[in-house]
Design a protein around this motif. Sequence first.
Motif, PDB file in Angstrom:
ATOM      1  N   UNK A   1       0.806  -1.224   0.000  1.00  0.00           N
ATOM      2  CA  UNK A   1       0.000   0.000   0.000  1.00  0.00           C
ATOM      3  C   UNK A   1       0.841   1.277   0.000  1.00  0.00           C
ATOM      4  N   UNK A   2       2.009   1.218   0.644  1.00  0.00           N
ATOM      5  CA  UNK A   2       2.886   2.383   0.678  1.00  0.00           C
ATOM      6  C   UNK A   2       3.892   2.301  -0.464  1.00  0.00           C
TER       7      UNK A   2
ATOM      8  N   UNK B   1       1.884   1.882  12.005  1.00  0.00           N
ATOM      9  CA  UNK B   1       2.701   3.018  11.598  1.00  0.00           C
ATOM     10  C   UNK B   1       1.912   4.316  11.789  1.00  0.00           C
ATOM     11  N   UNK B   2       2.627   5.420  11.624  1.00  0.00           N
ATOM     12  CA  UNK B   2       2.082   6.720  11.981  1.00  0.00           C
ATOM     13  C   UNK B   2       0.966   7.202  11.057  1.00  0.00           C
ATOM     14  N   UNK B   3       0.862   6.630   9.842  1.00  0.00           N
ATOM     15  CA  UNK B   3      -0.190   7.055   8.922  1.00  0.00           C
ATOM     16  C   UNK B   3      -1.434   6.180   9.005  1.00  0.00           C
ATOM     17  N   UNK B   4      -1.514   5.333  10.020  1.00  0.00           N
ATOM     18  CA  UNK B   4      -2.654   4.444  10.205  1.00  0.00           C
ATOM     19  C   UNK B   4      -3.789   5.159  10.937  1.00  0.00           C
ATOM     20  N   UNK B   5      -4.930   4.500  11.025  1.00  0.00           N
ATOM     21  CA  UNK B   5      -6.057   5.060  11.770  1.00  0.00           C
ATOM     22  C   UNK B   5      -5.684   5.333  13.218  1.00  0.00           C
ATOM     23  N   UNK B   6      -5.111   4.339  13.880  1.00  0.00           N
ATOM     24  CA  UNK B   6      -4.750   4.506  15.293  1.00  0.00           C
ATOM     25  C   UNK B   6      -3.596   5.484  15.450  1.00  0.00           C
ATOM     26  N   UNK B   7      -2.698   5.515  14.484  1.00  0.00           N
ATOM     27  CA  UNK B   7      -1.574   6.431  14.556  1.00  0.00           C
ATOM     28  C   UNK B   7      -1.996   7.884  14.415  1.00  0.00           C
TER      29      UNK B   7
ATOM     30  N   UNK C   1     -10.074  -3.416  15.472  1.00  0.00           N
ATOM     31  CA  UNK C   1      -9.099  -4.378  14.969  1.00  0.00           C
ATOM     32  C   UNK C   1      -7.823  -3.615  14.654  1.00  0.00           C
ATOM     33  N   UNK C   2      -6.738  -3.943  15.364  1.00  0.00           N
ATOM     34  CA  UNK C   2      -5.450  -3.284  15.152  1.00  0.00           C
ATOM     35  C   UNK C   2      -4.432  -4.286  14.615  1.00  0.00           C
ATOM     36  N   UNK C   3      -3.579  -3.836  13.741  1.00  0.00           N
ATOM     37  CA  UNK C   3      -2.534  -4.682  13.155  1.00  0.00           C
ATOM     38  C   UNK C   3      -1.647  -5.269  14.254  1.00  0.00           C
ATOM     39  N   UNK C   4      -1.240  -6.531  14.113  1.00  0.00           N
ATOM     40  CA  UNK C   4      -0.369  -7.139  15.131  1.00  0.00           C
ATOM     41  C   UNK C   4       0.898  -6.349  15.429  1.00  0.00           C
ATOM     42  N   UNK C   5       1.436  -5.642  14.426  1.00  0.00           N
ATOM     43  CA  UNK C   5       2.663  -4.886  14.680  1.00  0.00           C
ATOM     44  C   UNK C   5       2.448  -3.722  15.640  1.00  0.00           C
ATOM     45  N   UNK C   6       1.238  -3.167  15.682  1.00  0.00           N
ATOM     46  CA  UNK C   6       0.961  -2.106  16.651  1.00  0.00           C
ATOM     47  C   UNK C   6       1.088  -2.662  18.069  1.00  0.00           C
ATOM     48  N   UNK C   7       0.587  -3.868  18.258  1.00  0.00           N
ATOM     49  CA  UNK C   7       0.697  -4.524  19.565  1.00  0.00           C
ATOM     50  C   UNK C   7       2.143  -4.915  19.856  1.00  0.00           C
TER      51      UNK C   7
END
Length: 407
Positions: A121-122, A217-223, A246-252
């Motif tokens: 995507x990036x 990453x910083x450009x995500x919804x949670x970021x 639902x958050x990506x495993x890498x955020x955790x």
Amino acid sequence: MESETWVRGPIGLDAGSRVTRPRCRAVLVVVPTVTAGTRLLDLVRLLERDLRVQVLFTVPHGTDRWHGVDEYVRAQHGLVLPWAQALAHRFDLVLAASHRHLEAVHGPVLLIGHGAGRLRPSRYSRKAGGATVGTTAVDRELLTFRGRVLPAVLGLGTDDEFELLRERCPEALSAAVVAGDVCLDGMRAATGLRERYRRALEVTPQRRLVVISSTWYTDSTFGRIPQLYQAVLEALPTADYAVAAVLHPNAWAVHGRRQVTAWLSGSVEAGLKVIPPERGWQATMIAADWVIGDHGSTTGYAAALGRPVTLASSPGKGLQPGSIADVVRCHAGELCWNRPLAAQAEAAGKTAARLAADVTRAISTRPDRAAAILRSAMYRLLELSEPAEPATPPLPAMPVPLPGWER
């Protein structure tokens, strides 16, 4: 720190003195991240019942590793080899969903993607600060090592990805198999379980389920919009709506489960259902009535299932043209704070069917065939005849919000 003590398992020169099932083909599953692990379990389930096959797991490590991966792999209750022991043996088949460490393992590698699509995507790699050259998941630098093509079989989702491979790494074309997407196939096969998934999430028939999906990453919804969870909960009446995250495993993995749960605790107290990173997100997307997401794979899969999608965040100019995230962006509206959420959900519903058709084609040009194609490839590498029963994609597990978090 991982112990250097080797496991007395079914491999090694003296394995014959301790095994109960002799002469099994040994399959090594390489799990560098939870994301890769969840995808590889779909492949493992296609062959682990075979009495001729022994599956083993390992977590690669060098100078660093992702937090929580060891715990995730142990929780699968498979036989886990220390990385050093795994490198000291040759396996009949190696399963991977990440390019990392493949040059170090011994045995024919079957490599699949760990998310939707091989066109990331990036546009630029996050690992190359200041990168100016666009990258994909089929670049030569990822698929080869010192002139050697690493995968014996490279599973691709679409014919367009095969053509992209021809451009980026033509020497790997002989290994490529257009197989489709086993994760999407499993979700499609499980749409009939939608009401069961909703009951597991305690969503009654009269309520609508809104799922807020975030990659990392910083450009995500949670970021970018961490306040979104609370804002959605406050804007929608509890009697009519349930909200899940639902958050990506890498955020955790990067921030730690304790910290992420602490950040979300206020929203949880208000009724947010947080889906753990290791299981349940597929079923939650099937159960959803509306998905507020970003450029992550989970949003793309939801769109492919026909779920109405609205985008809360996007990389903007950093978005890869032609990627699945780009296809979603072309059809999905952007979240607007000044409009009622119910109206935005209704608007998203009007474009859902067209979005589903376009995203499905971008994820897979072999719909509902990935299990059969990938199982055939695995057994070819194992030099075994395939089982007689048809290969079917594993169905998503029941969603279970994190313990103690439901209202």
